[in-house]
Write a protein that holds these residues in place. Structure first.
Motif, short mmCIF file in Angstrom:
data_model
loop_
_atom_site.label_atom_id
_atom_site.label_comp_id
_atom_site.label_asym_id
_atom_site.label_seq_id
_atom_site.Cartn_x
_atom_site.Cartn_y
_atom_site.Cartn_z
N HIS A 54 3.53 -15.13 7.54
CA HIS A 54 3.17 -14.49 6.27
C HIS A 54 3.04 -15.54 5.17
O HIS A 54 2.13 -15.46 4.34
CB HIS A 54 4.21 -13.44 5.88
CG HIS A 54 4.26 -12.28 6.80
ND1 HIS A 54 5.34 -12.02 7.60
CD2 HIS A 54 3.35 -11.33 7.08
CE1 HIS A 54 5.10 -10.94 8.32
NE2 HIS A 54 3.89 -10.50 8.03
N LEU A 55 3.92 -16.53 5.18
CA LEU A 55 3.83 -17.61 4.19
C LEU A 55 2.57 -18.43 4.42
O LEU A 55 1.89 -18.81 3.46
CB LEU A 55 5.06 -18.51 4.28
CG LEU A 55 6.41 -17.85 3.98
CD1 LEU A 55 7.55 -18.85 4.21
CD2 LEU A 55 6.45 -17.30 2.57
N THR A 80 -7.60 -8.32 8.89
CA THR A 80 -6.22 -8.53 9.32
C THR A 80 -5.46 -9.33 8.27
O THR A 80 -4.32 -9.01 7.93
CB THR A 80 -6.19 -9.27 10.67
OG1 THR A 80 -6.88 -8.51 11.63
CG2 THR A 80 -4.77 -9.53 11.13
N LEU A 81 -6.10 -10.37 7.76
CA LEU A 81 -5.47 -11.19 6.73
C LEU A 81 -5.19 -10.36 5.48
O LEU A 81 -4.11 -10.43 4.91
CB LEU A 81 -6.35 -12.39 6.38
CG LEU A 81 -5.83 -13.32 5.29
CD1 LEU A 81 -4.46 -13.90 5.67
CD2 LEU A 81 -6.83 -14.43 5.03
N ILE A 85 -1.53 -9.65 3.78
CA ILE A 85 -1.22 -9.99 2.38
C ILE A 85 -0.74 -8.74 1.65
O ILE A 85 0.22 -8.79 0.87
CB ILE A 85 -2.44 -10.62 1.67
CG1 ILE A 85 -2.78 -11.97 2.32
CG2 ILE A 85 -2.19 -10.77 0.18
CD1 ILE A 85 -1.69 -13.03 2.22
N LYS A 86 -1.36 -7.60 1.91
CA LYS A 86 -0.90 -6.35 1.30
C LYS A 86 0.52 -6.03 1.75
O LYS A 86 1.35 -5.58 0.96
CB LYS A 86 -1.84 -5.20 1.65
CG LYS A 86 -3.15 -5.24 0.91
CD LYS A 86 -4.04 -4.10 1.33
CE LYS A 86 -5.41 -4.21 0.70
NZ LYS A 86 -6.34 -3.20 1.24
N VAL A 94 5.85 -7.15 -5.37
CA VAL A 94 5.10 -7.78 -6.47
C VAL A 94 3.63 -7.90 -6.08
O VAL A 94 3.28 -7.88 -4.90
CB VAL A 94 5.63 -9.19 -6.81
CG1 VAL A 94 7.08 -9.13 -7.26
CG2 VAL A 94 5.49 -10.14 -5.65
N THR A 95 2.78 -8.04 -7.07
CA THR A 95 1.38 -8.31 -6.84
C THR A 95 1.19 -9.83 -6.89
O THR A 95 1.53 -10.47 -7.89
CB THR A 95 0.50 -7.65 -7.91
OG1 THR A 95 0.75 -6.24 -7.87
CG2 THR A 95 -0.98 -7.90 -7.68
N LEU A 96 0.69 -10.39 -5.80
CA LEU A 96 0.51 -11.85 -5.72
C LEU A 96 -0.89 -12.27 -6.13
O LEU A 96 -1.09 -13.39 -6.59
CB LEU A 96 0.81 -12.33 -4.30
CG LEU A 96 2.24 -12.08 -3.81
CD1 LEU A 96 2.35 -12.37 -2.33
CD2 LEU A 96 3.22 -12.92 -4.61
N PHE A 97 -1.87 -11.38 -5.91
CA PHE A 97 -3.26 -11.70 -6.19
C PHE A 97 -3.89 -10.61 -7.06
O PHE A 97 -3.58 -9.43 -6.91
CB PHE A 97 -4.08 -11.79 -4.90
CG PHE A 97 -3.67 -12.92 -4.01
CD1 PHE A 97 -4.09 -14.21 -4.25
CD2 PHE A 97 -2.86 -12.69 -2.91
CE1 PHE A 97 -3.71 -15.26 -3.43
CE2 PHE A 97 -2.47 -13.72 -2.08
CZ PHE A 97 -2.90 -15.01 -2.34
N ILE A 98 -4.78 -11.05 -7.93
CA ILE A 98 -5.62 -10.12 -8.68
C ILE A 98 -6.95 -10.11 -7.96
O ILE A 98 -7.61 -11.14 -7.83
CB ILE A 98 -5.80 -10.55 -10.14
CG1 ILE A 98 -4.46 -10.57 -10.86
CG2 ILE A 98 -6.80 -9.64 -10.86
CD1 ILE A 98 -4.50 -11.24 -12.22
#
Length: 186
Positions: A54-55, A80-81, A85-86, A94-98
């Motif tokens: 995941h990292l 899949t990726l 990430i979701k 937390v939200t990591l990406f916009i």
């Protein structure tokens, strides 16, 4: 539920304990987990731990800022990726990406902070893997070398140390002056 919905998942934990009389007593705890609208299992985080992959997935997307390119780099499918990430975002809460468009991806403040720690953890993990492999091949550790004065004055000890440092830089050589009889006993 209809055949289009996903059924709930029930997790049962069993515990066995011994009583004072020597008899065994077992208990069971039922924990209900369910799938959310995206298909992720929801339940206690301990059931679904974060993994190094995941990292790696996160750092690939963070460096590329594009899911398809990151997926190509990781040799996995883009959907899949995206799903992984979701899952990571849901796991962390937390939200990591916009995700402003299909093509445009930006890191949030939490994402930037997580990226710094994730890169350090991946490097540490990779280093631990390398160290374990080197140790299994005898390329790390300590060696004790006993020598007699004649060997040191002839330059043999110096050459052995130089050769070992060049061939095995992670092996520490400890040298001790010893007479012949104690060397034979050692």
């Amino acid at each position: 539920y209809s055949h289009f919905e996903r059924p709930p998942l029930i997790v049962i934990q069993f515990h066995a304990t011994a009583t004072g009389s020597g008899a065994a007593r077992s208990t069971a705890r039922v924990v209900a987990c369910c799938r959310d609208s995206t298909g992720f299992l929801r339940g206690p985080a301990s059931y679904f731990p974060m993994e190094v992959r995941h990292l790696r997935y996160f750092t690939a997307v963070a460096s590329e800022l594009h899911f398809a390119r990151a997926a190509e780099r990781l040799n996995i499918a883009a959907p899949t990726l995206s799903t992984q990430i979701k899952w990571l975002e849901a796991h962390l809460g937390v939200t990591l990406f916009i995700r402003s468009t299909k093509k445009k991806v930006e890191l949030t403040y939490a994402g930037r902070q997580f990226q710094n720690r994730a890169l350090a953890l991946i490097e540490s993990f990779d280093q631990a893997e390398r160290f374990a492999r080197e140790a299994s091949r005898g390329e790390v550790g300590d060696v004790r070398l006993g020598y007699v004065l004649a060997a040191a004055t002839a330059g043999y000890v110096k050459r052995v140390i130089e050769h070992s440092r060049a061939a095995l830089p992670n092996v520490l050589v400890h040298i001790h002056r010893m007479e012949t009889v104690p060397q034979i006993k050692a």
